[in-house]
Structures are given as structure tokens and as C-alpha cells.
Design a protein around this motif. Structure first.
Motif, mmCIF file in Angstrom:
data_model
loop_
_atom_site.group_PDB
_atom_site.id
_atom_site.type_symbol
_atom_site.label_atom_id
_atom_site.label_comp_id
_atom_site.label_asym_id
_atom_site.label_seq_id
_atom_site.Cartn_x
_atom_site.Cartn_y
_atom_site.Cartn_z
ATOM 1 N N VAL A 180 -4.635 1.794 -6.657
ATOM 2 C CA VAL A 180 -5.511 0.914 -5.878
ATOM 3 C C VAL A 180 -6.815 0.737 -6.642
ATOM 4 O O VAL A 180 -7.363 1.707 -7.186
ATOM 5 C CB VAL A 180 -5.777 1.519 -4.484
ATOM 6 C CG1 VAL A 180 -6.689 0.604 -3.669
ATOM 7 C CG2 VAL A 180 -4.464 1.757 -3.740
ATOM 8 N N TYR A 232 0.798 -1.221 0.000
ATOM 9 C CA TYR A 232 0.000 0.000 0.000
ATOM 10 C C TYR A 232 0.833 1.276 0.000
ATOM 11 O O TYR A 232 0.380 2.314 -0.453
ATOM 12 C CB TYR A 232 -0.926 0.024 1.212
ATOM 13 C CG TYR A 232 -2.089 -0.923 1.088
ATOM 14 C CD1 TYR A 232 -3.218 -0.574 0.366
ATOM 15 C CD2 TYR A 232 -2.057 -2.179 1.677
ATOM 16 C CE1 TYR A 232 -4.282 -1.447 0.229
ATOM 17 C CE2 TYR A 232 -3.118 -3.062 1.559
ATOM 18 C CZ TYR A 232 -4.229 -2.679 0.830
ATOM 19 O OH TYR A 232 -5.272 -3.543 0.704
ATOM 20 N N LEU A 258 -14.329 0.759 -0.424
ATOM 21 C CA LEU A 258 -14.551 0.078 0.845
ATOM 22 C C LEU A 258 -13.631 0.622 1.935
ATOM 23 O O LEU A 258 -14.052 0.801 3.087
ATOM 24 C CB LEU A 258 -14.335 -1.428 0.673
ATOM 25 C CG LEU A 258 -15.319 -2.145 -0.256
ATOM 26 C CD1 LEU A 258 -14.963 -3.621 -0.375
ATOM 27 C CD2 LEU A 258 -16.754 -1.993 0.231
ATOM 28 N N THR A 259 -12.378 0.917 1.579
ATOM 29 C CA THR A 259 -11.431 1.408 2.577
ATOM 30 C C THR A 259 -11.826 2.789 3.087
ATOM 31 O O THR A 259 -11.882 3.030 4.295
ATOM 32 C CB THR A 259 -10.011 1.453 1.994
ATOM 33 O OG1 THR A 259 -9.639 0.141 1.562
ATOM 34 C CG2 THR A 259 -9.015 1.939 3.029
ATOM 35 N N ARG A 283 -11.680 -1.450 -3.825
ATOM 36 C CA ARG A 283 -10.875 -1.400 -2.595
ATOM 37 C C ARG A 283 -10.805 0.030 -2.054
ATOM 38 O O ARG A 283 -10.893 0.248 -0.841
ATOM 39 C CB ARG A 283 -9.477 -1.934 -2.873
ATOM 40 C CG ARG A 283 -8.592 -2.021 -1.645
ATOM 41 C CD ARG A 283 -7.260 -2.666 -1.972
ATOM 42 N NE ARG A 283 -7.425 -4.048 -2.393
ATOM 43 C CZ ARG A 283 -6.445 -4.810 -2.852
ATOM 44 N NH1 ARG A 283 -5.227 -4.318 -2.966
ATOM 45 N NH2 ARG A 283 -6.673 -6.061 -3.206
#
Length: 338
Positions: free
Chosen positions: A113, A79, A120-121, A117
Motif C-alpha cells: 500500500v 486491499y 491517511l488510513t 494511503r
């Protein structure tokens, strides 16, 4: 330290390294963990020498339970450290409307990303901050001075937060004034429901009359808990509206745009919660209104006046979806309060 001492340390280090290598071989079941040759334990494909991942299925070649440090390393490298993927994605999402959608549709996916994702993050971080940060509901205008414990979440764009919160405040006031004659549904409509549902409605109405404040608190908590799911469920409908207005693009492209747009709105709401200052809130509100228009212009490359016209129509239709979602959340919250 003399030469003998240095030699002893070097020998000890070599012994430790050798022991660690043997332990890795043992833990890897003969495959030696990362960089081992042999066959992939997942799909059976023959691995290249020193391969860390299978070329066929992508599984890593380490055959041992990961340690805590390996989990941390995987998170940081995936990340943060690997070419700044996270920060590049956040900058492209928040500061360059429509940029990530164009990159995704152009096939440049690995650099950023993935949209789901991101959604949701940022959604998880926003709702977590909303629950943990003191005064966060007041910052977003979701409570009033008479009852700062009531949390009523409007799960959509920051551009809708101000006007929606005023409407919810009026609903709260009316509920407080007429709590003695509270009806969750019109009595004529309620009689057409199954008997089990009618009993549930009657219990909820009795609970509202007995404890209006507690019922509203329970209702707000239920609405807040269901809000993330409501946002996810609204995405296909939002993408459908985009398909009606921009029919030349395939539905999948609109769904990607919807995920990026809602992820950006989550990011703006998160900033509003973490930085509860008037100037920041105004800047976020202004950017949240400008952002969708610029994003639509960048992705669909239309003229400004047609883009603004379609964005205005999209906003009106989007409000229909928001209203239906609020009705559903209100009904669910009211039933849960009973």
C-alpha cells in the motif's frame, strides 16, 4: 429428480446466463463491460480483445454504474485478497522499521500500500477509535481524574504521549487555578493585532472566565479536530529535518520516510486505544522509541553510534515542531472556545 427436470433446470440456467450477458451488453453501451473489445471511453485507445483495463490510461472497460457488490469486491480484492497486499504492508510497517521505505525507494511499490494511503488510513482509524472507544483518552494519558470529559490531543508519536500529557495536565491545573485572570495572549502583544482579532480574543477570555470547564471541553474538541491536519502539515518540516541530518538522500526520499514513520506511530497509537492494557501500553511505548532508530539505521545504512546521535538530535528538533504545533492548536482551541 428425473432427466426431464434436470434438462429443464439446465435450460433455465442457460436462459438466465444469456439474459445476463445481453443485459451486460446493453448496460455497457455495446462494449460489453469487462473484457470487451473496442475503444477506451476515456482516452480512445484501441483495447485488446477481452481487456479489462485500458493499457494507456488504466481505466476499466466496464461502462455501467457499479453495483454495491462490485464496490465490495473491488475493496476486498484490492486491499485484502490480492496477494495479501494490506497485511504484507502492515507487517512490514509495524514489525520491520524502514523496510517499506527501502522497498519504495528500490522501485518495488506495487507490492505494498502506498505510503500516503497508509498514513491517511491509519490516521483516520486512530482518530475514529479515539472518539468512539470508551476511556481511550484516559488510556493515552490525555485526561485526568478531576475532569474525564476534557480531551486534549497531542498529535504525534506515542513516545511523546506520556511526557506531553503530564505537561498538558499541568497546563490544565494552572488554567483552573487562574481562570479568573485568564489571558490567551500577552496584553501587549494583543494590542498589536487587528481590531477584529482583538475583539475575538476578548470574547474568548470572557467565555473562559464565565465557564472554564465548558471552554476547556470546547478547546479540547477543537484541538482534536485539528490534530490530523497539524500532523499532515508537520510532515514537510520533519522531512526537512531529515534532510539536514542525512543530506545525501534527496528530499523526496525523506518525505516517504516521514510518511511511513508517522503511519507506524498512528498504528501504535491505534493499538494503544484498542488494547488498553498496561503491558501493551508499555510495549508500545518502548517500541515507539526504538522504532525510529532502527528505521533510520536500515534506510541510511550508517553506523549505530552515528545513527543514534542523529536520531537524538532529530528528536530534539522534532520536539520544537511539536511545541509549535501545540501552541497553534492551543490558540485555535482557545479562540474556538470563545
Amino acid at each position: 429428480m428425473d432427466d426431464a427436470g434436470l434438462s429443464g433446470l439446465a435450460g433455465g440456467a442457460a436462459a438466465v446466463a444469456a439474459s445476463a450477458e445481453l443485459a451486460g451488453l446493453a448496460a455497457g453501451g455495446g462494449h460489453g463491460g469487462h473484457g470487451a473489445s473496442g475503444d477506451c471511453l476515456n482516452c480512445g485507445t484501441t483495447l485488446a480483445s477481452q481487456a479489462r483495463f485500458c493499457s494507456q490510461c488504466g481505466q476499466d472497460t466496464a461502462n455501467h454504474p457499479p453495483s454495491l457488490m462490485e464496490f465490495v469486491h473491488e475493496f476486498v480484492s484490492h486491499y485484502i485478497a490480492v496477494e495479501g497486499t494490506l497485511w504484507r504492508s502492515l507487517w512490514g510497517l509495524m514489525a520491520k522499521p524502514g523496510f517499506l521505505t527501502r522497498e519504495y525507494l528500490a522501485g518495488r511499490k506495487q507490492r505494498y500500500v502506498l505510503p500516503l494511503r497508509l498514513l491517511l488510513t491509519l490516521g483516520l482509524l486512530f482518530f475514529l477509535a479515539l472518539k468512539l472507544m470508551p476511556g481511550s483518552t484516559h488510556t493515552l494519558g490525555l485526561d485526568d481524574e478531576a475532569d474525564n470529559e476534557v480531551v486534549q490531543m497531542v498529535p504525534e508519536a506515542a513516545s511523546a504521549a506520556a511526557s506531553a500529557s503530564k505537561g498538558m495536565a499541568k497546563v490544565k491545573k494552572k488554567l483552573a487555578e487562574h481562570s479568573g485572570e485568564m489571558h490567551i495572549l500577552n496584553p501587549e502583544i494583543a494590542t498589536q493585532l487587528p481590531h477584529g482579532m482583538q475583539d475575538r480574543l476578548h470574547r474568548a477570555e470572557d467565555h473562559w472566565r464565565a465557564d472554564p470547564k465548558g471552554s476547556m471541553h470546547a478547546m479540547g474538541a477543537t484541538m482534536l479536530g485539528l490534530a490530523p491536519y497539524a500532523v499532515l502539515c508537520s510532515l514537510p518540516f520533519f522531512a526537512g529535518l531529515l534532510k539536514l541530518l542525512f543530506w545525501r538522500q534527496p528530499y523526496g526520499a525523506h518525505f516517504v520516510f516521514a510518511m511511513h514513520l508517522h503511519a507506524a506511530w498512528y498504528g501504535m497509537l491505534l493499538l494503544a486505544v484498542l488494547l488498553p492494557w498496561g503491558a501493551v501500553a508499555f510495549a508500545i511505548w518502548a517500541w515507539s522509541n526504538i522504532y525510529p532508530v532502527v528505521a533510520l539505521k536500515r534506510v541510511h545504512a550508517g553506523s549505530w553510534w552515528t545513527t543514534v546521535l542523529r536520531a537524538a538530535l532529530l528528536a530534539v528538533l522534532h520536539w520544537v515542531i511539536i511545541t509549535l504545533g501545540l501552541v497553534f492548536l492551543t490558540m485555535a482551541g482557545a479562540l474556538a472556545a470563545g
